[in-house]
Design an enzyme around this catalytic site. Structure first.
Site, PDB file in Angstrom:
ATOM      1  N   THR A 113       0.694   9.955 -13.947  1.00 49.34           N
ATOM      2  CA  THR A 113       0.522   8.566 -14.349  1.00 49.34           C
ATOM      3  C   THR A 113      -0.934   8.259 -14.704  1.00 49.34           C
ATOM      4  O   THR A 113      -1.215   7.281 -15.387  1.00 49.34           O
ATOM      5  CB  THR A 113       1.006   7.632 -13.222  1.00 49.34           C
ATOM      6  N   TYR A 144       2.247  20.134  -6.309  1.00 47.05           N
ATOM      7  CA  TYR A 144       2.826  19.068  -7.132  1.00 47.05           C
ATOM      8  C   TYR A 144       3.797  19.707  -8.113  1.00 47.05           C
ATOM      9  O   TYR A 144       3.398  20.378  -9.058  1.00 47.05           O
ATOM     10  CB  TYR A 144       1.706  18.317  -7.852  1.00 47.05           C
ATOM     11  N   LYS A 197       4.747  17.385  -3.400  1.00 47.49           N
ATOM     12  CA  LYS A 197       5.283  16.219  -4.099  1.00 47.49           C
ATOM     13  C   LYS A 197       6.358  16.727  -5.047  1.00 47.49           C
ATOM     14  O   LYS A 197       6.074  17.479  -5.979  1.00 47.49           O
ATOM     15  CB  LYS A 197       4.190  15.486  -4.879  1.00 47.49           C
ATOM     16  N   ILE A 240       5.306   9.100  -3.712  1.00 51.37           N
ATOM     17  CA  ILE A 240       4.146   8.894  -4.590  1.00 51.37           C
ATOM     18  C   ILE A 240       4.752   8.396  -5.886  1.00 51.37           C
ATOM     19  O   ILE A 240       5.052   9.156  -6.803  1.00 51.37           O
ATOM     20  CB  ILE A 240       3.326  10.180  -4.754  1.00 51.37           C
TER      21      ILE A 240
END
Length: 303
Positions: free
Chosen positions: A53, A142, A171, A213
């Site tokens: 993001t 991630y 994540k 998240i």
């Protein structure tokens, strides 16, 4: 960095903040500071920057490091700070991770290297190198195969978790919910797992995850934090109500490629000076703006 020695305390709603730019495309440090202060005021349980993001691939290493330092200053140990430090290049990943450690990050969120599509052995080597370089810094894998074209297998996560004391979590930004379950089954509940898929946050908590998240925290940070708090307090009905209430704002994020819709909405709200996104992303189209307005109206009670 008071959470660095006890990463199990990094849980709840970790807000993955956008990187605001000025209208001419420079990093807007004042808007970034304002966003971090707002997130803290709204009750987010942690702060991240430099994930998908945050448009990291469109920034130089120097820009990313500067943003990490600014964010660390604003967070000031009030909540855990978990910056994204990975890239497609190992030397750049090490450079940004070193800067994050020096800035006081509590853990580093390291994306699987994108575009190259490494094998699982390649991923083991990659993460082992990062973990070995920073033994005193917790590392969070991630996994976001829709962006990177590589999916880290549950067995690979388990191997890394066994072999490196400072690889503490993952994540998971995949809609393959079996992946979540198999990671937790192979690693056990000591592995910290956050959902990066907005609508899978509550299901992951039910399996033993520690939070989310979630990009929707850019728009409704207090609501996302309350959803986690309600679940942890045993008020599962309230958590479910908030989950469903967030659907319009989740849909808003993906009207066009994230983070263009979120940035447009934040600019309309006066929280950032510009809705600029860097190429190859484009600003929200007129049709996209119309759709986002409608979804903002549907989710207005949560803003």
């Amino acid at each position: 960095m008071k959470f660095r020695t006890d990463p199990a305390r990094i849980r709840g709603s970790i807000a993955p903040v956008v990187t605001p730019f000025t209208a001419d495309g420079a990093v807007d440090t004042e808007s970034l500071r304002g966003l971090i202060r707002w997130q803290l005021d709204q009750g987010s349980h942690g702060i991240s920057i430099g994930g998908s993001t945050g448009e990291p691939a469109a920034q130089t290493a120097a820009e990313r490091i500067a943003a990490i330092r600014i964010t660390a200053e604003e967070v000031a140990d009030a909540v855990p700070f978990l910056p994204g430090t990975g890239s497609a290049k190992l030397d750049e990943t090490l450079e940004i991770t070193a800067a994050a450690r020096e800035a006081g990050a509590d853990a580093a969120l390291v994306i699987t290297p994108y575009y190259a599509r490494p094998t699982q052995d390649g991923l083991v080597h990659w993460y082992s190198t990062v973990a070995g370089e920073f033994p005193d810094l917790p590392i969070v894998v991630y996994n976001v195969p829709s962006r990177t074209a590589v999916d880290i297998a549950p067995e690979t996560v388990a191997r890394l978790f066994r072999e490196h004391d400072n690889i503490v979590g993952i994540k998971e930004t995949t809609k393959d919910f079996e992946h979540f379950s198999r990671v937790l089954q192979l690693c056990g509940r000591d592995l910290l797992v956050w959902s990066g898929i907005e609508l899978l946050g509550i299901p992951l908590l039910a399996l033993g995850g520690v939070g989310f998240i979630s990009a929707v925290a850019n728009l409704a940070p207090a609501t996302v934090a309350r959803m986690y708090e309600a679940w942890e307090a045993g008020d599962h009905e309230q958590a479910r109500e908030l989950h469903y209430a967030l659907h319009p704002l989740v849909d808003l994020l993906f009207v066009e490629t994230n983070p263009a819709p979120a940035k447009w909405a934040l600019h309309q709200q006066g929280r950032i000076s510009s809705s600029h996104v860097r190429e190859p992303l484009l600003p929200l189209t007129a049709a996209g703006q119309e759709r986002v307005r409608a979804l903002l109206e549907q989710g207005s009670a949560l803003l």
